[in-house]
Design an enzyme around this catalytic site. Structure first.
Site, PDB file in Angstrom:
ATOM      1  N   SER A  23      -5.693   6.535   3.573  1.00 12.06           N
ATOM      2  CA  SER A  23      -5.767   5.939   2.682  1.00 12.06           C
ATOM      3  C   SER A  23      -6.493   6.012   1.488  1.00 12.06           C
ATOM      4  O   SER A  23      -8.278   5.801   2.614  1.00 12.06           O
ATOM      5  CB  SER A  23      -5.698   3.971   2.602  1.00 12.06           C
ATOM      6  OG  SER A  23      -4.029   3.898   3.162  1.00 12.06           O
ATOM      7  N   HIS A  55      -1.510   8.095  -1.765  1.00 13.79           N
ATOM      8  CA  HIS A  55      -1.188   8.830  -0.693  1.00 13.79           C
ATOM      9  C   HIS A  55      -0.707  10.116  -1.651  1.00 13.79           C
ATOM     10  O   HIS A  55       0.784   9.475  -1.643  1.00 13.79           O
ATOM     11  CB  HIS A  55      -0.571   8.423  -0.012  1.00 13.79           C
ATOM     12  CG  HIS A  55      -0.818   7.726   1.171  1.00 13.79           C
ATOM     13  ND1 HIS A  55      -0.824   7.990   2.806  1.00 13.79           N
ATOM     14  CD2 HIS A  55      -1.390   6.199   0.838  1.00 13.79           C
ATOM     15  CE1 HIS A  55      -1.356   7.370   2.661  1.00 13.79           C
ATOM     16  NE2 HIS A  55      -1.967   6.125   2.296  1.00 13.79           N
ATOM     17  N   HIS A  77       3.781   5.940   7.001  1.00 14.35           N
ATOM     18  CA  HIS A  77       3.168   5.146   8.187  1.00 14.35           C
ATOM     19  C   HIS A  77       5.301   3.862   8.384  1.00 14.35           C
ATOM     20  O   HIS A  77       6.158   4.204   7.543  1.00 14.35           O
ATOM     21  CB  HIS A  77       3.116   3.463   7.297  1.00 14.35           C
ATOM     22  CG  HIS A  77       1.428   4.560   6.081  1.00 14.35           C
ATOM     23  ND1 HIS A  77       1.476   5.060   5.760  1.00 14.35           N
ATOM     24  CD2 HIS A  77       0.492   4.254   7.313  1.00 14.35           C
ATOM     25  CE1 HIS A  77       0.504   5.549   5.539  1.00 14.35           C
ATOM     26  NE2 HIS A  77      -0.346   4.798   6.655  1.00 14.35           N
ATOM     27  N   TYR A  79       5.609   1.152   8.437  1.00 12.37           N
ATOM     28  CA  TYR A  79       6.144  -0.359   7.649  1.00 12.37           C
ATOM     29  C   TYR A  79       6.173   0.098   6.660  1.00 12.37           C
ATOM     30  O   TYR A  79       7.140  -0.225   5.587  1.00 12.37           O
ATOM     31  CB  TYR A  79       4.487  -0.712   7.197  1.00 12.37           C
ATOM     32  CG  TYR A  79       3.536   0.434   6.435  1.00 12.37           C
ATOM     33  CD1 TYR A  79       3.373  -0.119   4.822  1.00 12.37           C
ATOM     34  CD2 TYR A  79       1.886   0.320   6.714  1.00 12.37           C
ATOM     35  CE1 TYR A  79       2.605   0.856   4.234  1.00 12.37           C
ATOM     36  CE2 TYR A  79       1.372   1.156   5.877  1.00 12.37           C
ATOM     37  CZ  TYR A  79       1.948   1.094   4.802  1.00 12.37           C
ATOM     38  OH  TYR A  79       0.607   2.248   4.240  1.00 12.37           O
ATOM     39  N   GLU A  80       6.639   2.031   6.059  1.00 13.41           N
ATOM     40  CA  GLU A  80       6.869   2.174   4.807  1.00 13.41           C
ATOM     41  C   GLU A  80       8.968   2.039   5.766  1.00 13.41           C
ATOM     42  O   GLU A  80      10.024   2.201   4.543  1.00 13.41           O
ATOM     43  CB  GLU A  80       6.850   3.913   4.644  1.00 13.41           C
ATOM     44  CG  GLU A  80       5.823   3.609   3.675  1.00 13.41           C
ATOM     45  CD  GLU A  80       4.787   5.016   3.484  1.00 13.41           C
ATOM     46  OE1 GLU A  80       5.440   5.156   3.033  1.00 13.41           O
ATOM     47  OE2 GLU A  80       4.737   5.819   4.680  1.00 13.41           O
ATOM     48  N   ALA A 107      -8.066   4.310   7.420  1.00 17.71           N
ATOM     49  CA  ALA A 107      -8.885   3.644   6.462  1.00 17.71           C
ATOM     50  C   ALA A 107      -8.809   2.311   7.850  1.00 17.71           C
ATOM     51  O   ALA A 107      -7.648   1.620   8.563  1.00 17.71           O
ATOM     52  CB  ALA A 107      -8.376   3.662   5.577  1.00 17.71           C
ATOM     53  N   MET A 204      -3.018   0.640  10.555  1.00 16.46           N
ATOM     54  CA  MET A 204      -1.444   0.574  10.283  1.00 16.46           C
ATOM     55  C   MET A 204      -1.289   2.271  10.925  1.00 16.46           C
ATOM     56  O   MET A 204      -0.146   2.408   9.813  1.00 16.46           O
ATOM     57  CB  MET A 204      -1.050  -0.065   8.924  1.00 16.46           C
ATOM     58  CG  MET A 204      -1.396  -1.051   8.791  1.00 16.46           C
ATOM     59  SD  MET A 204      -1.001  -2.038   7.053  1.00 16.46           S
ATOM     60  CE  MET A 204      -2.122  -3.230   7.291  1.00 16.46           C
ATOM     61  N   SER A 205      -2.048   3.066  11.427  1.00 18.71           N
ATOM     62  CA  SER A 205      -1.992   3.877  11.555  1.00 18.71           C
ATOM     63  C   SER A 205      -2.383   5.214  12.434  1.00 18.71           C
ATOM     64  O   SER A 205      -2.182   4.345  13.889  1.00 18.71           O
ATOM     65  CB  SER A 205      -1.852   5.208  10.202  1.00 18.71           C
ATOM     66  OG  SER A 205      -3.534   5.268  10.294  1.00 18.71           O
ATOM     67  N   ASN A 228     -13.584  -2.138   4.867  1.00 12.89           N
ATOM     68  CA  ASN A 228     -13.335  -4.371   4.847  1.00 12.89           C
ATOM     69  C   ASN A 228     -13.827  -4.423   6.641  1.00 12.89           C
ATOM     70  O   ASN A 228     -13.742  -3.915   7.422  1.00 12.89           O
ATOM     71  CB  ASN A 228     -11.965  -4.634   4.534  1.00 12.89           C
ATOM     72  CG  ASN A 228     -10.619  -4.180   5.139  1.00 12.89           C
ATOM     73  OD1 ASN A 228     -10.162  -3.355   5.132  1.00 12.89           O
ATOM     74  ND2 ASN A 228     -10.745  -5.011   6.163  1.00 12.89           N
ATOM     75  N   HIS A 240      -5.279  -4.361  -0.966  1.00 11.79           N
ATOM     76  CA  HIS A 240      -5.465  -2.219  -1.121  1.00 11.79           C
ATOM     77  C   HIS A 240      -6.331  -2.054  -2.269  1.00 11.79           C
ATOM     78  O   HIS A 240      -6.811  -1.006  -1.105  1.00 11.79           O
ATOM     79  CB  HIS A 240      -4.336  -1.911  -1.010  1.00 11.79           C
ATOM     80  CG  HIS A 240      -4.070  -0.898  -0.791  1.00 11.79           C
ATOM     81  ND1 HIS A 240      -3.478   0.062   0.512  1.00 11.79           N
ATOM     82  CD2 HIS A 240      -3.486   0.090  -1.657  1.00 11.79           C
ATOM     83  CE1 HIS A 240      -3.372   1.223   0.458  1.00 11.79           C
ATOM     84  NE2 HIS A 240      -3.632   1.672  -0.930  1.00 11.79           N
TER      85      HIS A 240
HETATM   86  N1  HPA Z   1      -6.453  -4.322   8.690  1.00 16.94           N
HETATM   87  C1  HPA Z   1      -5.166  -3.782   8.961  1.00 16.94           C
HETATM   88  N2  HPA Z   1      -5.072  -2.013   8.149  1.00 16.94           N
HETATM   89  C2  HPA Z   1      -6.357  -1.764   6.948  1.00 16.94           C
HETATM   90  C3  HPA Z   1      -7.825  -2.765   6.700  1.00 16.94           C
HETATM   91  C4  HPA Z   1      -7.062  -4.051   7.504  1.00 16.94           C
HETATM   92  O1  HPA Z   1      -7.736  -4.718   7.666  1.00 16.94           O
HETATM   93  N3  HPA Z   1      -8.324  -1.903   6.709  1.00 16.94           N
HETATM   94  C5  HPA Z   1      -7.467  -0.898   6.318  1.00 16.94           C
HETATM   95  N4  HPA Z   1      -6.165  -0.641   6.507  1.00 16.94           N
END
Ligand code: HPA
Length: 265
Positions: A23, A55, A77, A79-80, A107, A204-205, A228, A240
């Site tokens: 990401s 993406h 992903h 989740y997709e 990320a 998430m990946s 973050n 996001h």
């Molecule tokens: N949680 C899950 N996935 C992420 C995060 C997060 O805080 N930041 C970037 N991808």
């Protein structure tokens, strides 16, 4: 799902290094690679199509530091809604094309209290919290049925990358990445639980791809951009936009780190 035929542009190119850009990190392909070709995922027979903003959903290949690099600008992903088998198909394709070392970037949210937004974390190890495994149900034609996961992320190469970062006085963390399915971000209680499990960052990946790559005998490196502070550690809500903004703000450093890592591999 099977790859009936490999794209001839790619079999001709014979990539050695695979790279998956997470990401907000897709710029690397445009900025750094002396591009030889592009192919959108939609153009490849049997390939899933990426749906997340940020993406691009294409392969970009070319030369970098004297290496032949095949890069995924955008990944699939869980989740997709893709099955594990679908989202790890590109790894199987890369291995068939001759890729020997794979760089996975993502990320991630920082759980370790020492981490700040914009830090990079070399993945030392992972925790698969996805509740499934990408090797379930696969017919093993290459590699083991029960592959060893003692050293998923190549130790010798990690050391070289750490030494490089030290010489540059670049802040580089090293820690454990925990993968959740998403797409909701975590609750503060989940983040506290993940901290007790030993996770330094959450995302998430990456984990499905790393497992398949190791089963196929590729060397793997994972680099997280801490975009973050994870839920409850951060002062406000997560978004996001924050993820992509932070990734963009460390563009130069990320480029330098990844270029060096590929050159050292
Ligand atoms: N949680 C899950 N996935 C992420 C995060 C997060 O805080 N930041 C970037 N991808």
């Amino acid at each position: 799902m099977k790859l009936s035929k490999l794209p001839t542009e790619l079999t001709d190119f014979k990539p050695e290094v695979g790279l998956i850009l997470g990401s907000g990190l897709g710029f690397f392909a445009d900025d750094q690679i002396e591009v030889v070709g592009h192919l959108t995922y939609a153009e490849i027979e049997g390939f899933p199509v990426s749906t997340v903003p940020g993406h691009a959903g294409q392969f970009v290949w070319g030369h970098l530091e004297g290496r032949r690099v095949l890069c995924m600008q955008g990944r699939f992903h869980f989740y997709e809604g893709y099955r594990m088998e679908q989202l790890t198909l590109p790894i199987r394709m890369m291995q068939k094309l001759g890729v020997q070392v794979l760089f996975l970037t993502n990320a991630a949210g920082g759980i370790n209290p020492c981490y700040v937004s914009g830090d990079f974390m070399l993945i030392e190890d992972h925790i698969n919290f996805l509740g499934t495994n990408p090797l379930i149900g696969t017919v093993v034609d290459v590699g083991a049925r029960f592959p060893d996961m003692t050293e998923v992320y190549d130790k010798a190469l990690r050391q070289k990358i750490r030494e490089w970062a030290q010489r540059q006085s670049m802040r580089l963390q090293e820690g454990n990445y925990l993968a959740t399915t998403g797409p909701s971000f975590e609750t503060p209680a989940e983040i506290r639980a993940f901290a007790t499990l030993g996770a330094d960052a959450v995302g998430m990946s990456t984990v499905p791809e790393a497992i398949v790559a190791r089963q196929l005998g590729l060397r793997v490196i994972g680099i997280s951009c801490i975009t973050n502070a994870a839920a409850g550690i951060s002062s406000g809500p997560l978004s996001h936009e924050e993820v992509t903004e932070t990734a963009d703000s460390v563009r130069q450093e990320f480029t330098a780190l990844l270029t060096a890592a590929i050159a050292l591999s």
